[in-house]
Design a protein around this motif. Structure first.
Motif: not given
Length: 608
Positions: A584-602
């Protein structure tokens, strides 16, 4: 001495002993019988004289007793007869005629003690005599009362004695004749018995000696000798049976020895006795077979090598040794079993025994192997064994004495037996490991694949829960990877995926788990890692991949990646669920611009 001669000698000894005993007994009985017969005659004669003298005394013609006695001397075998008066008779009637007094000590002895005295004078080659002196005692019992005439005598007093001497030559001659005839008959019978025994048992005794000689040879391991010169039907039958049995035994032992031994290496020592060789071969084959059947059920190579080490310690009495595997394709040596300690630097410098394919013995050439620099006080004995075209097994044995090293050299065939029996099992386990590894790894990158993760995730969760271990979960993929395949082709896409795998391995630890999840997606399980470290490692991986050059024909390209992270057990108490959260966090990273690290939150769960 042959058995036949022993038995004949024993028969002669027994029969001769019986002959001697028979003759001695016969002589003794004849003598005893002759003396007893003469003794009875003497007593009868003495009694007759007593009654005659008493009658003469009563009738008053006692003065004629000398004539009477002289007439008795004319009887056959009677030499002399004389009377001796006792003290009571002498006191009352005087000494009588000149010959009626005690003539010698024997007469005096009988007159004094009143007991019969016998003297036998025996000569083999001259005349023999028998003398008996019989006392006459006073008695008032019977028809005549001695006390009426011998008033001065008391009951039981010795009134006188009569002495009779007789020749026993006739009895002696009869006895000698009888004994001689008996001896001759006995000797003839003895000769006949010996002849019959020799005739009857000679074939069997000869057969027995032949059997003894053949069995003596067989006892020393030579089964080629046969029984010959058997006499008699029974002996020939027995000889034929035994020869046939020995023939079968020799052929069978040779066949067994030659055919069974092909399953084993050379014998330690060749015994002369084929039977012992067969027994030793069967024992060795049985031990090796049990070892083989046991390791077939072992699940891992470590168990097989531990089983082989048990054989070295308990059966071969080798207490200090190590096992090494040599990958002949990649020229790589690895340690598979250490009994006490590592003596040589074989992993880094390689193995001389494996390289030369010869046995290395430090007792023959000191410091022969440069890998064993710590073996100044220890002898080493290294043996290479070819397991397959790609694998060698090196057995290094360490000893404290030249004598022990020599013993090891002598039991190499036993070691060879167990190694040979383990070869196919080791190869089988190696192939199983390769198949299992292929089934659990990605062929393109060499990383673990999704099947491995699915099979291991529950175990990983259980171990982490039990040990209270945290895991950082990274889910990542290449940004716009489809464009790479569409623009440059799948070969370049494969290169990109390989470089991702390379980047992940370079920036993680051996304890971390790196998995190609599918396509361009990868999962990394960071062992015992906190949140700050997870973010730092994720950023490090992302930046490192950005700098990588991906070959694309005659040029190179660069790509970026997006990463989603989650924490076990902070985000969920199951690692499998944490992987979903990282996705889910990876999907969020791609949706928000890619080339980034996103940590999972509720909050990400609300966007589902």
């Amino acid at each position: 001495m042959q058995t036949k001669n022993k038995i004949i000698f024993l028969v002669i000894f027994i029969t001769f002993s019986m002959f001697v005993l028979l003759i001695v007994n016969l002589i003794y009985n004849f003598r005893d019988y002759g003396i007893k017969n003469i003794d009875d005659k003497a007593h009868a004669l003495a009694k007759t004289i007593e009654h005659s003298l008493t009658s003469q005394m009563v009738t008053g013609v006692i003065e004629n007793r000398e004539l009477f006695l002289s007439q008795l001397e004319d009887l056959p075998n009677i030499d002399k007869i004389w009377l001796s008066r006792g003290k009571d008779v002498v006191d009352m009637f005087g000494i009588g005629f000149n010959n009626e007094i005690a003539r010698d000590e024997i007469d005096n002895e009988v007159l004094n003690n009143g007991e019969v005295k016998r003297v036998v004078t025996e000569n083999i080659f001259s005349k023999s005599h028998y003398r008996i002196t019989i006392p006459y005692k006073a008695t008032s019992q019977g028809k005549i009362d001695c006390m009426k005439c011998h008033t001065n005598a008391k009951e039981g007093d010795t009134l006188g004695a009569i002495t009779i001497t007789m020749s026993i030559d006739d009895s002696k001659e009869v006895g000698i004749t009888t004994v001689t005839h008996t001896a001759i008959i006995a000797l003839v019978l003895m000769v006949i018995i010996i002849f019959l025994i020799n005739f009857l048992i000679s074939p069997f005794l000869s057969l027995f000696d032949e059997i003894k000689n053949v069995m003596n040879k067989a006892q020393s391991g030579d089964y080629s000798h046969r029984i010959e010169n058997a006499r008699g039907k029974e002996s020939k039958d027995v000889a034929s049976w035994i020869n046939g049995l020995l023939e079968k035994l020799e052929i069978t032992l040779d066949a067994i020895d030659s055919k069974i031994s092909i399953f084993l290496s050379d014998n330690l020592s060749e015994e002369k006795d084929h039977l012992i060789n067969v027994k030793n071969t069967v024992d060795r084959l049985s031990d090796v077979y049990r070892f083989r059947k046991t390791i077939e059920y072992d699940e891992t190579l470590d168990e097989i090598y531990s089983r082989l080490a048990h054989v070295f310690r308990d059966k071969l009495d080798i207490q200090n040794f190590n096992f090494f595997e040599s990958d002949t394709i990649h020229n790589k040596v690895s340690v598979v079993y250490v009994q006490n300690k590592m003596y040589c630097n074989i992993v880094d410098t390689g193995c001389r025994a494996d390289r030369t394919n010869t046995i290395i013995d430090s007792t023959q050439f000191k410091n022969v192997c440069s890998s064993c620099k710590d073996c100044e006080e220890t002898n080493y004995f290294c043996i290479p064994y070819s397991i397959s075209n790609e694998l060698d097994l090196i057995v290094s044995i360490y000893t404290d004495s030249v004598k022990e090293t020599q013993r090891i050299r002598e039991i190499i065939p036993y070691i060879q037996d167990y190694i040979d029996s383990a070869k196919t099992v080791i190869v089988s386990k190696k192939l199983m490991n390769i198949l299992e590894l292929n089934a659990r790894t990605d062929p393109l990158t060499g990383l673990y694949n999704r099947k491995y993760l699915d099979d291991s995730i529950d175990k990983i969760t259980a171990q982490a829960t039990r040990a209270n271990i945290t895991f950082g979960v990274l889910m990542l993929d290449i940004d716009h990877f489809k464009m790479v395949n569409d623009t440059y082709g799948h070969d370049v896409g494969d290169n990109a995926i390989k470089i991702v795998a390379e980047t992940l391995l370079e920036n993680t630890r051996e304890s971390d788990i790196v998995v190609r999840f599918g396509g361009e997606e990868f999962i990394v399980l960071l062992y015992n890692c906190d949140e700050s470290s997870v973010e730092r490692i994720a950023l490090k991986i992302k930046e490192a991949f950005t700098l990588k050059k991906i070959p694309a024909g005659n040029t190179t390209i660069t790509k970026t990646m997006s990463i989603g992270t989650s924490m076990y057990p902070k985000d969920h108490k199951n690692v499998k669920e944490c992987i979903k959260y990282a996705d889910l966090a990876l999907y969020e990273a791609k949706e928000t611009g890619r080339n980034k690290v996103v940590a999972f939150t509720t909050k990400l769960l609300e966007k589902k």
